[in-house]
Design a protein around this motif. Structure first.
Motif, PDB file in Angstrom:
ATOM      1  N   MET A   1     123.159  35.802 -69.457  1.00  0.00           N
ATOM      2  CA  MET A   1     121.747  35.878 -69.810  1.00  0.00           C
ATOM      3  C   MET A   1     121.009  36.756 -68.809  1.00  0.00           C
ATOM      4  N   MET A   2     120.032  37.537 -69.320  1.00  0.00           N
ATOM      5  CA  MET A   2     119.231  38.359 -68.424  1.00  0.00           C
ATOM      6  C   MET A   2     118.268  37.486 -67.610  1.00  0.00           C
ATOM      7  N   ARG A   3     117.833  38.013 -66.486  1.00  0.00           N
ATOM      8  CA  ARG A   3     116.880  37.288 -65.647  1.00  0.00           C
ATOM      9  C   ARG A   3     115.537  37.154 -66.359  1.00  0.00           C
ATOM     10  N   LEU A   4     114.840  36.074 -66.040  1.00  0.00           N
ATOM     11  CA  LEU A   4     113.542  35.841 -66.671  1.00  0.00           C
ATOM     12  C   LEU A   4     112.567  36.973 -66.375  1.00  0.00           C
ATOM     13  N   GLY A   5     112.675  37.570 -65.205  1.00  0.00           N
ATOM     14  CA  GLY A   5     111.784  38.691 -64.881  1.00  0.00           C
ATOM     15  C   GLY A   5     111.969  39.854 -65.841  1.00  0.00           C
ATOM     16  N   GLU A   6     113.211  40.130 -66.223  1.00  0.00           N
ATOM     17  CA  GLU A   6     113.487  41.201 -67.185  1.00  0.00           C
ATOM     18  C   GLU A   6     112.924  40.834 -68.562  1.00  0.00           C
ATOM     19  N   ILE A   7     113.100  39.574 -68.952  1.00  0.00           N
ATOM     20  CA  ILE A   7     112.572  39.135 -70.249  1.00  0.00           C
ATOM     21  C   ILE A   7     111.048  39.208 -70.249  1.00  0.00           C
ATOM     22  N   ALA A   8     110.435  38.790 -69.147  1.00  0.00           N
ATOM     23  CA  ALA A   8     108.974  38.838 -69.057  1.00  0.00           C
ATOM     24  C   ALA A   8     108.467  40.271 -69.137  1.00  0.00           C
ATOM     25  N   ALA A   9     109.173  41.198 -68.479  1.00  0.00           N
ATOM     26  CA  ALA A   9     108.751  42.599 -68.508  1.00  0.00           C
ATOM     27  C   ALA A   9     108.803  43.151 -69.926  1.00  0.00           C
ATOM     28  N   VAL A  14     105.312  43.904 -75.758  1.00  0.00           N
ATOM     29  CA  VAL A  14     105.270  43.515 -77.173  1.00  0.00           C
ATOM     30  C   VAL A  14     103.828  43.187 -77.570  1.00  0.00           C
ATOM     31  N   ASP A  15     103.345  43.808 -78.645  1.00  0.00           N
ATOM     32  CA  ASP A  15     101.969  43.576 -79.059  1.00  0.00           C
ATOM     33  C   ASP A  15     101.875  42.405 -80.030  1.00  0.00           C
ATOM     34  N   TRP A  40     112.487  40.021 -81.874  1.00  0.00           N
ATOM     35  CA  TRP A  40     113.111  38.805 -82.414  1.00  0.00           C
ATOM     36  C   TRP A  40     113.313  37.775 -81.315  1.00  0.00           C
ATOM     37  N   ARG A  41     113.994  38.193 -80.249  1.00  0.00           N
ATOM     38  CA  ARG A  41     114.201  37.314 -79.097  1.00  0.00           C
ATOM     39  C   ARG A  41     114.775  38.136 -77.950  1.00  0.00           C
ATOM     40  N   SER A  42     114.761  37.550 -76.757  1.00  0.00           N
ATOM     41  CA  SER A  42     115.420  38.132 -75.598  1.00  0.00           C
ATOM     42  C   SER A  42     116.167  37.024 -74.876  1.00  0.00           C
ATOM     43  N   SER A  43     117.455  37.234 -74.678  1.00  0.00           N
ATOM     44  CA  SER A  43     118.271  36.287 -73.905  1.00  0.00           C
ATOM     45  C   SER A  43     119.406  37.052 -73.252  1.00  0.00           C
ATOM     46  N   ALA A  44     120.568  37.134 -73.936  1.00  0.00           N
ATOM     47  CA  ALA A  44     121.653  37.960 -73.410  1.00  0.00           C
ATOM     48  C   ALA A  44     121.313  39.441 -73.517  1.00  0.00           C
ATOM     49  N   PRO A 302     107.269  33.400 -64.894  1.00  0.00           N
ATOM     50  CA  PRO A 302     106.029  33.841 -65.534  1.00  0.00           C
ATOM     51  C   PRO A 302     105.483  32.739 -66.445  1.00  0.00           C
ATOM     52  N   GLU A 303     104.150  32.636 -66.500  1.00  0.00           N
ATOM     53  CA  GLU A 303     103.523  31.516 -67.206  1.00  0.00           C
ATOM     54  C   GLU A 303     104.006  31.380 -68.643  1.00  0.00           C
ATOM     55  N   ASP A 304     104.144  32.514 -69.360  1.00  0.00           N
ATOM     56  CA  ASP A 304     104.525  32.414 -70.754  1.00  0.00           C
ATOM     57  C   ASP A 304     106.010  32.116 -70.940  1.00  0.00           C
ATOM     58  N   LEU A 305     106.780  32.065 -69.831  1.00  0.00           N
ATOM     59  CA  LEU A 305     108.199  31.728 -69.918  1.00  0.00           C
ATOM     60  C   LEU A 305     108.521  30.400 -69.234  1.00  0.00           C
ATOM     61  N   ALA A 306     107.504  29.668 -68.842  1.00  0.00           N
ATOM     62  CA  ALA A 306     107.729  28.398 -68.150  1.00  0.00           C
ATOM     63  C   ALA A 306     108.485  27.420 -69.040  1.00  0.00           C
TER      64      ALA A 306
END
Length: 331
Positions: A1-9, A14-15, A40-44, A302-306
């Motif tokens: 899985m990618m790091r949460l920081g990468e997913i947050a970035a 995304v609008d 759609w999603r971000s994980s792996a 990040p708040e939206d990924l808590a």
């Protein structure tokens, strides 16, 4: 899985209509119009979908990950295997070649270079464990054997087979939780005494959520964890959910035994239960380590990924408990 920081970035690009300029840049390699892809999603990896009716090719999923992240290398490796398997008419999702005729592209974007691939949506039924009966579990095991047969040999196995996540087990051997540390050491010791078994080119994640069913034909996708591995390791990764039910009552028949019967019937390989326990424990160690890497950045998520971080931590705790349970089964 990618790091949460990468997913947050990525999420930050995304609008409100689920579009992203990064996805547009990647999608251009497949001749997709700007704004046509939707997050759609971000994980792996980051996954964007091209909705139905937009393109004559049908519904596409475009997946990409940073070239600087191990996720990018895994995505490229899985896409290459997927292409070979489709050439052999195997039951895998259809890769979509880019305008340049490639299955994998490296795309410079404002967020850095991305490794990208695209696949057609797989039509069929999606099942979870609650939808299975013993006949479906048997067919599931048969399907994994078919995948191994189509992927071809991976070379002879050695006299012993260390789990794929041996390094994670070694690290957990020094875990602050004494139960987890002792379990990890028990599993590593047991792995050194495993009997020789066949090595295959495995899927690595042949779980139900990576499969679609067309009657009795099972089609798979998401081959990012694929590669050479002991056959029992691929079985352990596939059956992690039904294993956990079996672990509480090892003498019972049911879904895991039906899966193993289907696998043996189609492959001629009988999976040793002790080896299965060792490799299920290794999968647990790998999952726990992956979560720790994903959410272990300094400071709060990040708040939206808590909420995502909380779910991942819950998953990590469950996998650590699986490791302890597996060690107890090994005696």
């Amino acid at each position: 899985m990618m790091r949460l920081g990468e997913i947050a970035a990525m999420r930050a690009t995304v609008d409100e209509a689920w579009r992203s300029e990064i996805a547009d840049r990647v999608g251009g390699r497949w001749a997709l119009d700007p704004g046509s892809l939707r997050w759609w999603r971000s994980s792996a990896s980051h996954v964007f979908v091209l909705p139905d009716g937009v393109d004559e090719r049908g519904v596409l999923y475009v997946r990409f990950a940073p070239a600087s992240d191990p996720a990018g290398a895994r995505l490229a490796q899985g896409a290459a295997l997927q292409e070979r398997l489709r050439e052999r008419s195997a039951a895998v999702a259809g890769p979509v070649v880019s305008r340049a005729g490639r299955v994998v592209e490296r795309v410079p974007t404002a967020a850095g270079e991305m490794v990208a691939a695209a696949v057609l949506r797989v039509e069929g039924e999606e099942y979870d464990v609650d939808d299975l009966d013993e006949a479906r579990a048997f067919a599931w095991g048969t399907a994994l054997a078919g995948f191994h047969r189509a992927a071809g040999p991976a070379g002879a196995a050695g006299a012993a087979q260390s789990p794929r996540h041996d390094a994670d087990l070694e690290a957990l051997g020094a875990d602050p939780d004494p139960r987890v540390a002792a379990a990890a050491r028990t599993v590593r010791t047991a792995s050194r005494a495993l009997a020789t078994g066949p090595t295959v080119v495995g899927h690595g994640d042949f779980e139900l959520d990576n499969l679609r069913w067309r009657s009795e034909r099972v089609v798979c996708f998401d081959l990012d964890e694929s590669g050479p591995m002991p056959a029992v390791a691929d079985v352990a990764a596939a059956t992690r959910d039904v294993f956990d039910d079996w672990a509480s009552n090892p003498g019972a028949p049911g879904l895991l035994r039906s899966f193993l019967s289907g696998y043996e019937d189609a492959s001629g390989v009988a999976v040793d239960h002790r080896a299965l326990i060792v490799h299920r424990a290794a999968v647990a160690a790998g999952s726990a380590a992956a979560v720790a890497r994903a959410v272990g950045e300094p400071g709060p998520p990040p708040e939206d990924l808590a909420e995502l971080a909380d779910r991942l931590r819950e998953h990590e705790a469950r996998e650590r408990q699986v490791l302890v349970t597996a060690a107890a089964l090994l005696g």
